[in-house]
Motif scaffolding. Structure first.
Motif, PDB file in Angstrom:
ATOM      1  N   GLY A 110       0.783  -1.227   0.000  1.00 31.73           N
ATOM      2  CA  GLY A 110       0.000   0.000   0.000  1.00 31.73           C
ATOM      3  C   GLY A 110       0.812   1.273   0.000  1.00 31.73           C
ATOM      4  O   GLY A 110       0.256   2.373   0.066  1.00 31.73           O
ATOM      5  N   SER A 111       2.133   1.172  -0.067  1.00 32.56           N
ATOM      6  CA  SER A 111       2.990   2.355  -0.005  1.00 32.56           C
ATOM      7  C   SER A 111       3.135   2.983  -1.387  1.00 32.56           C
ATOM      8  O   SER A 111       3.051   2.302  -2.407  1.00 32.56           O
ATOM      9  CB  SER A 111       4.372   1.978   0.523  1.00 32.56           C
ATOM     10  N   GLU A 112       3.368   4.287  -1.405  1.00 33.17           N
ATOM     11  CA  GLU A 112       3.651   4.999  -2.652  1.00 33.17           C
ATOM     12  C   GLU A 112       5.149   5.284  -2.784  1.00 33.17           C
ATOM     13  O   GLU A 112       5.565   6.004  -3.669  1.00 33.17           O
ATOM     14  CB  GLU A 112       2.875   6.319  -2.681  1.00 33.17           C
ATOM     15  N   LYS A 113       5.960   4.709  -1.889  1.00 37.10           N
ATOM     16  CA  LYS A 113       7.392   4.948  -1.877  1.00 37.10           C
ATOM     17  C   LYS A 113       8.127   3.903  -2.717  1.00 37.10           C
ATOM     18  O   LYS A 113       7.611   2.810  -2.979  1.00 37.10           O
ATOM     19  CB  LYS A 113       7.933   4.927  -0.445  1.00 37.10           C
ATOM     20  N   ALA A 114       9.372   4.258  -3.095  1.00 38.28           N
ATOM     21  CA  ALA A 114      10.196   3.330  -3.860  1.00 38.28           C
ATOM     22  C   ALA A 114      11.045   2.441  -2.964  1.00 38.28           C
ATOM     23  O   ALA A 114      11.550   1.411  -3.404  1.00 38.28           O
ATOM     24  CB  ALA A 114      11.104   4.116  -4.816  1.00 38.28           C
ATOM     25  N   ARG A 115      11.209   2.811  -1.707  1.00 31.91           N
ATOM     26  CA  ARG A 115      12.162   2.110  -0.845  1.00 31.91           C
ATOM     27  C   ARG A 115      11.797   0.649  -0.623  1.00 31.91           C
ATOM     28  O   ARG A 115      12.681  -0.213  -0.561  1.00 31.91           O
ATOM     29  CB  ARG A 115      12.290   2.844   0.486  1.00 31.91           C
ATOM     30  N   GLU A 116      10.487   0.336  -0.490  1.00 35.02           N
ATOM     31  CA  GLU A 116      10.095  -1.058  -0.285  1.00 35.02           C
ATOM     32  C   GLU A 116      10.450  -1.913  -1.503  1.00 35.02           C
ATOM     33  O   GLU A 116      10.875  -3.062  -1.373  1.00 35.02           O
ATOM     34  CB  GLU A 116       8.593  -1.154   0.002  1.00 35.02           C
ATOM     35  N   LEU A 117      10.267  -1.357  -2.686  1.00 33.12           N
ATOM     36  CA  LEU A 117      10.634  -2.069  -3.905  1.00 33.12           C
ATOM     37  C   LEU A 117      12.136  -2.305  -3.959  1.00 33.12           C
ATOM     38  O   LEU A 117      12.603  -3.340  -4.435  1.00 33.12           O
ATOM     39  CB  LEU A 117      10.176  -1.278  -5.132  1.00 33.12           C
ATOM     40  N   GLY A 118      12.920  -1.340  -3.466  1.00 30.54           N
ATOM     41  CA  GLY A 118      14.363  -1.499  -3.423  1.00 30.54           C
ATOM     42  C   GLY A 118      14.789  -2.598  -2.469  1.00 30.54           C
ATOM     43  O   GLY A 118      15.707  -3.378  -2.772  1.00 30.54           O
ATOM     44  N   ILE A 119      14.138  -2.665  -1.320  1.00 34.13           N
ATOM     45  CA  ILE A 119      14.457  -3.721  -0.354  1.00 34.13           C
ATOM     46  C   ILE A 119      14.135  -5.089  -0.938  1.00 34.13           C
ATOM     47  O   ILE A 119      14.924  -6.043  -0.816  1.00 34.13           O
ATOM     48  CB  ILE A 119      13.689  -3.487   0.962  1.00 34.13           C
ATOM     49  N   LYS A 223      20.457  -0.882  -5.176  1.00 32.66           N
ATOM     50  CA  LYS A 223      19.001  -1.036  -5.095  1.00 32.66           C
ATOM     51  C   LYS A 223      18.470  -0.553  -3.753  1.00 32.66           C
ATOM     52  O   LYS A 223      17.409   0.074  -3.686  1.00 32.66           O
ATOM     53  CB  LYS A 223      18.622  -2.493  -5.319  1.00 32.66           C
ATOM     54  N   LEU A 224      19.201  -0.858  -2.674  1.00 36.57           N
ATOM     55  CA  LEU A 224      18.772  -0.408  -1.356  1.00 36.57           C
ATOM     56  C   LEU A 224      18.794   1.112  -1.258  1.00 36.57           C
ATOM     57  O   LEU A 224      17.837   1.743  -0.815  1.00 36.57           O
ATOM     58  CB  LEU A 224      19.677  -1.015  -0.277  1.00 36.57           C
ATOM     59  N   ALA A 225      19.910   1.702  -1.690  1.00 43.68           N
ATOM     60  CA  ALA A 225      20.062   3.154  -1.571  1.00 43.68           C
ATOM     61  C   ALA A 225      19.160   3.894  -2.549  1.00 43.68           C
ATOM     62  O   ALA A 225      18.635   4.969  -2.228  1.00 43.68           O
ATOM     63  CB  ALA A 225      21.523   3.545  -1.813  1.00 43.68           C
ATOM     64  N   GLY A 226      18.965   3.315  -3.748  1.00 43.54           N
ATOM     65  CA  GLY A 226      18.208   4.001  -4.788  1.00 43.54           C
ATOM     66  C   GLY A 226      16.786   4.321  -4.393  1.00 43.54           C
ATOM     67  O   GLY A 226      16.272   5.397  -4.704  1.00 43.54           O
ATOM     68  N   GLY A 227      16.143   3.392  -3.697  1.00 44.64           N
ATOM     69  CA  GLY A 227      14.764   3.639  -3.275  1.00 44.64           C
ATOM     70  C   GLY A 227      14.666   4.820  -2.323  1.00 44.64           C
ATOM     71  O   GLY A 227      13.801   5.691  -2.476  1.00 44.64           O
ATOM     72  N   PHE A 228      15.568   4.881  -1.359  1.00 46.15           N
ATOM     73  CA  PHE A 228      15.551   5.972  -0.384  1.00 46.15           C
ATOM     74  C   PHE A 228      15.936   7.300  -1.032  1.00 46.15           C
ATOM     75  O   PHE A 228      15.319   8.339  -0.762  1.00 46.15           O
ATOM     76  CB  PHE A 228      16.504   5.654   0.776  1.00 46.15           C
ATOM     77  N   LEU A 229      16.977   7.273  -1.886  1.00 42.81           N
ATOM     78  CA  LEU A 229      17.419   8.510  -2.538  1.00 42.81           C
ATOM     79  C   LEU A 229      16.344   9.063  -3.464  1.00 42.81           C
ATOM     80  O   LEU A 229      16.096  10.271  -3.494  1.00 42.81           O
ATOM     81  CB  LEU A 229      18.705   8.249  -3.326  1.00 42.81           C
ATOM     82  N   ALA A 230      15.710   8.176  -4.231  1.00 47.98           N
ATOM     83  CA  ALA A 230      14.680   8.628  -5.173  1.00 47.98           C
ATOM     84  C   ALA A 230      13.475   9.198  -4.440  1.00 47.98           C
ATOM     85  O   ALA A 230      12.851  10.151  -4.908  1.00 47.98           O
ATOM     86  CB  ALA A 230      14.253   7.474  -6.081  1.00 47.98           C
ATOM     87  N   ALA A 262      30.947   1.676  -9.469  1.00 48.27           N
ATOM     88  CA  ALA A 262      30.109   2.870  -9.316  1.00 48.27           C
ATOM     89  C   ALA A 262      28.990   2.866 -10.352  1.00 48.27           C
ATOM     90  O   ALA A 262      27.845   3.234 -10.059  1.00 48.27           O
ATOM     91  CB  ALA A 262      30.958   4.131  -9.451  1.00 48.27           C
ATOM     92  N   GLY A 263      29.314   2.457 -11.586  1.00 52.79           N
ATOM     93  CA  GLY A 263      28.298   2.395 -12.639  1.00 52.79           C
ATOM     94  C   GLY A 263      27.216   1.373 -12.330  1.00 52.79           C
ATOM     95  O   GLY A 263      26.031   1.630 -12.542  1.00 52.79           O
ATOM     96  N   VAL A 264      27.619   0.204 -11.819  1.00 56.67           N
ATOM     97  CA  VAL A 264      26.641  -0.821 -11.436  1.00 56.67           C
ATOM     98  C   VAL A 264      25.765  -0.311 -10.298  1.00 56.67           C
ATOM     99  O   VAL A 264      24.542  -0.503 -10.295  1.00 56.67           O
ATOM    100  CB  VAL A 264      27.363  -2.128 -11.032  1.00 56.67           C
ATOM    101  N   PHE A 265      26.385   0.345  -9.314  1.00 51.45           N
ATOM    102  CA  PHE A 265      25.623   0.914  -8.190  1.00 51.45           C
ATOM    103  C   PHE A 265      24.558   1.874  -8.701  1.00 51.45           C
ATOM    104  O   PHE A 265      23.381   1.786  -8.318  1.00 51.45           O
ATOM    105  CB  PHE A 265      26.577   1.637  -7.242  1.00 51.45           C
ATOM    106  N   LEU A 266      24.949   2.797  -9.574  1.00 54.07           N
ATOM    107  CA  LEU A 266      24.005   3.788 -10.085  1.00 54.07           C
ATOM    108  C   LEU A 266      22.926   3.149 -10.952  1.00 54.07           C
ATOM    109  O   LEU A 266      21.737   3.477 -10.840  1.00 54.07           O
ATOM    110  CB  LEU A 266      24.754   4.854 -10.883  1.00 54.07           C
ATOM    111  N   LEU A 267      23.332   2.232 -11.821  1.00 50.62           N
ATOM    112  CA  LEU A 267      22.362   1.574 -12.704  1.00 50.62           C
ATOM    113  C   LEU A 267      21.312   0.819 -11.883  1.00 50.62           C
ATOM    114  O   LEU A 267      20.111   0.959 -12.109  1.00 50.62           O
ATOM    115  CB  LEU A 267      23.089   0.604 -13.642  1.00 50.62           C
ATOM    116  N   GLN A 268      21.768   0.029 -10.916  1.00 58.97           N
ATOM    117  CA  GLN A 268      20.835  -0.758 -10.124  1.00 58.97           C
ATOM    118  C   GLN A 268      19.998   0.116  -9.196  1.00 58.97           C
ATOM    119  O   GLN A 268      18.878  -0.266  -8.828  1.00 58.97           O
ATOM    120  CB  GLN A 268      21.599  -1.817  -9.319  1.00 58.97           C
ATOM    121  N   SER A 269      20.529   1.277  -8.827  1.00 57.26           N
ATOM    122  CA  SER A 269      19.773   2.173  -7.944  1.00 57.26           C
ATOM    123  C   SER A 269      18.544   2.759  -8.628  1.00 57.26           C
ATOM    124  O   SER A 269      17.650   3.289  -7.962  1.00 57.26           O
ATOM    125  CB  SER A 269      20.671   3.305  -7.439  1.00 57.26           C
TER     126      SER A 269
END
Length: 339
Positions: A110-119, A223-230, A262-269
């Motif tokens: 039920g969340s509208e956030k991206a962080r759960e999808l990242g987890i 993926k973990l960081a990307g949800g929170f950052l976005a 760094a590129g893999v981190f950003l791409l997956q984020s």
């Protein structure tokens, strides 16, 4: 949170089993055609199969039964692999499609956030790398993976799930993911993904397994960081900028290990915000948005890899021009931080 952790664990286990079985094929005396067809069939089922799974469950959605079926397919794949590897590949491919779509959809809660999808998404690549390593090292982990699948099956039976696919309301914000935004995101994702996979294959060919672990950790962390950052920066803004930054790191500076990581981190984020944007776009069937995010980009990246167009991307000049055009595109778009 318990539900999210179990779903993420199921995703990690699924990809670990897939990596283990696919890498174990190299121990068989298969022809290049049989080996290539096995990998192709798995990818078509696991990633391309997410779209038909999302379409099929739109009317009749039973997540508990679907996840139970996926874990049973995990066990079946492990049991049948030595007898007939083709059946095992079919089983793990179908299980992967179910796990990604149902797990991704249920992880939202039920969340509208991206962080759960990242987890939920984060353990995937690390599980794939671990599975591949277990196979190369000839470690008999099949019985342990089967036991974990059975444990997750039992634990998942006690969870509460959504009774149907929620029909999400349109965002109050008038700025939605438009076609040219989607096209740009898919283009950058496909090219960056193709480059990341190609570079990873190079390290695999050179038996630099420790580098693959580093890549897996970078992908998981991204993926973990990307949800929170976005969620903080804005879904569309973060996705486009992260993709643009990942592209030169994965292409022009590909000979640098730190640039690759760094590129893999950003791409997956970018996966969590992309998934959230696509779920909003397919608000009448959010599972289809999940399938587009987790499946379609992988399939397109694989198809791109098999076409002569991949040779064009070996030109630094073309990559630089694409990055410049992307920057111009982002510059002329009025991207609101709230998205």
């Amino acid at each position: 949170m318990k539900k999210l952790i179990l779903l993420a664990s199921g995703h990690g286990l699924n990809d670990c089993i897939a990596g283990y079985l696919l890498a174990s094929l190299f121990r068989f005396e298969l022809s290049e055609l049989d080996l290539g067809m096995s990998v192709l069939i798995y990818n078509l089922l696991a990633f391309g199969g997410q779209l038909p799974v999302a379409a099929l469950i739109r009317q009749r959605y039973h997540p508990r039964q679907l996840l139970t079926a996926a874990y049973l397919l995990h066990i079946a794949a492990l049991l049948t692999f030595a007898l007939d590897y083709r059946l095992a590949i079919l089983a793990i491919g179908i299980a992967s499609a179910i796990i990604h779509v149902v797990g991704g959809n249920e992880s939202q809660n039920g969340s509208e956030k991206a962080r759960e999808l990242g987890i939920f998404a984060s353990p995937g690549i690390l599980g794939l790398v671990l599975g591949g390593y277990f196979a190369v090292a000839e470690m008999p982990v099949g019985i342990y993976c089967g036991a974990l699948a059975l444990l997750l099956l039992l634990l998942s039976r006690s969870l509460s799930y959504s009774s149907g696919l929620p029909k999400m309301q349109a965002s109050a914000d008038s700025h939605q993911l438009e076609n040219h935004d989607l096209l740009m995101i898919l283009l950058l994702t496909v090219i960056s993904f193709r480059s990341a996979v190609w570079n990873s294959f190079q390290y695999l060919h050179e038996n630099q397994h420790e580098v693959l672990f580093m890549i897996g950790i970078a992908a998981m962390s991204g993926k973990l960081a990307g949800g929170f950052l976005a969620d903080k920066i804005g879904l569309r803004r973060y996705t486009l900028w992260a993709l643009m930054l990942s592209l030169p790191l994965l292409t022009i500076f590909k000979n640098s290990l730190w640039a690759l990581l760094a590129g893999v981190f950003l791409l997956q984020s970018t996966l969590p915000p992309t998934a959230r944007l696509l779920i909003r776009r397919f608000r009448l069937n959010p599972a289809m948005g999940v399938a587009w995010a987790f499946g379609l980009s992988i399939v397109l990246g694989g198809l791109f890899f098999m076409t002569p167009l991949r040779l064009i991307m070996d030109s630094n000049a073309i990559i630089a021009a694409l990055i410049l055009l992307s920057a111009i595109f982002v510059g002329i778009r009025k991207i609101q931080p709230s998205i």
